[in-house]
Design an enzyme around this catalytic site. Structure first.
Site, mmCIF file in Angstrom:
data_model
loop_
_atom_site.group_PDB
_atom_site.id
_atom_site.type_symbol
_atom_site.label_atom_id
_atom_site.label_comp_id
_atom_site.label_asym_id
_atom_site.label_seq_id
_atom_site.Cartn_x
_atom_site.Cartn_y
_atom_site.Cartn_z
ATOM 1 N N ASP A 136 28.754 48.880 54.970
ATOM 2 C CA ASP A 136 28.215 48.286 56.200
ATOM 3 C C ASP A 136 28.398 49.193 57.404
ATOM 4 O O ASP A 136 27.732 49.013 58.417
ATOM 5 C CB ASP A 136 28.903 46.944 56.487
ATOM 6 C CG ASP A 136 30.352 47.121 56.881
ATOM 7 O OD1 ASP A 136 30.675 46.911 58.065
ATOM 8 O OD2 ASP A 136 31.163 47.479 56.018
ATOM 9 N N PHE A 167 31.923 48.944 45.992
ATOM 10 C CA PHE A 167 31.719 48.124 47.180
ATOM 11 C C PHE A 167 32.791 48.352 48.236
ATOM 12 O O PHE A 167 33.991 48.346 47.932
ATOM 13 C CB PHE A 167 31.760 46.633 46.806
ATOM 14 C CG PHE A 167 30.601 46.161 45.991
ATOM 15 C CD1 PHE A 167 29.519 45.528 46.595
ATOM 16 C CD2 PHE A 167 30.582 46.345 44.623
ATOM 17 C CE1 PHE A 167 28.448 45.084 45.843
ATOM 18 C CE2 PHE A 167 29.514 45.901 43.860
ATOM 19 C CZ PHE A 167 28.433 45.264 44.471
ATOM 20 N N ASP A 168 32.357 48.533 49.470
ATOM 21 C CA ASP A 168 33.267 48.375 50.590
ATOM 22 C C ASP A 168 33.679 46.895 50.618
ATOM 23 O O ASP A 168 33.025 46.047 49.995
ATOM 24 C CB ASP A 168 32.557 48.765 51.892
ATOM 25 C CG ASP A 168 33.425 48.554 53.111
ATOM 26 O OD1 ASP A 168 34.589 48.967 53.099
ATOM 27 O OD2 ASP A 168 32.936 47.931 54.072
ATOM 28 N N MET A 169 34.741 46.582 51.348
ATOM 29 C CA MET A 169 35.202 45.189 51.384
ATOM 30 C C MET A 169 34.843 44.493 52.704
ATOM 31 O O MET A 169 33.979 43.622 52.741
ATOM 32 C CB MET A 169 36.716 45.125 51.148
ATOM 33 C CG MET A 169 37.248 43.687 51.061
ATOM 34 S SD MET A 169 39.041 43.598 50.756
ATOM 35 C CE MET A 169 39.684 44.073 52.372
#
Length: 220
Positions: free
Chosen positions: A170, A11-13
């Site tokens: 995102d 996951f990106d944060m």
């Protein structure tokens, strides 16, 4: 939809797990205003997904010779602390998706352009840090996103081949990194619309994590 068996999720944060990108922009624009400068929303959006040091260079270049970037960063940090006083908001659907993936036995990691100190603080404050088996930050690699290093490092720390990892991003810059690493990526746009080439770099562009969860329930 999934090319290979899935063993992990990366996951990106910011803008993906945490609803922080808008806070960063508000803090940057407030800092610029304090110094009698203007920072447009388009310029702010051009920095989404980039590491802080690169953003600093862009800001210094924007305002030219004589601009005190350290003063700007100090003001920015102060505004950001105020905005985060009441907590760090999650993106909708985060908890449900993490619960589902963990329930399927997948290993979970974060792959972020943030520095380690900031990433650990934000994830801990948001109540998410303990959910992840590994954390890879810009401090752990030589080249930041869009280079794939941080995703490769996150997968390595989990002991899983990148091609057996889902990835969630995102930003266009982050998606480029996830794609180059060989992961099976989803793009969940936050503030910046996907570029035409981004559609070819991911399994699907989806509006939110609730839709991701619905799709994965059908395929995992």
């Amino acid at each position: 939809m999934l090319r290979k068996p899935v063993e992990a999720a990366l996951f990106d944060m910011d803008g993906l797990l945490l609803n922080t990108e808008a806070l960063y922009i508000e803090a940057m624009q407030a800092a610029a205003t304090t110094l009698g400068r203007e920072m447009t929303l388009d310029f702010c959006h051009s920095m989404v997904g980039l590491p802080g040091p690169e953003c600093n260079l862009m800001i210094a270049d924007l305002y030219g010779e004589g601009f005190n970037i350290e003063e700007f960063r100090g003001l920015y940090s102060g505004h950001l602390r105020q905005l985060m006083e009441t907590g760090i908001p999650l993106k909708p659907g985060v908890v449900e998706l993490l619960d589902f993936l963990a329930g399927r036995g997948l290993k979970l990691a974060v792959a972020t352009s943030a520095g380690r100190k900031s990433a650990e603080h934000h994830l801990e404050r948001a109540g998410l840090l303990s959910r992840f088996g590994a954390l890879a930050t810009r401090d752990d690699v030589e080249r930041p996103k869009p280079h794939p290093s941080v995703y490769l490092e996150a997968a390595r720390r989990l002991g899983v081949a990148p091609e057996r990892c889902l990835a969630f991003e995102d930003s266009n810059i982050g998606l480029e990194a996830a794609h180059a690493a060989g992961t099976m990526a989803f793009m969940v746009p936050d503030l910046v619309a996907p570029l035409p080439e981004s559609h070819g770099r991911c399994l699907q562009v989806v509006p939110d994590l609730h839709v991701v969860l619905k799709l994965l329930r059908e395929h995992l």
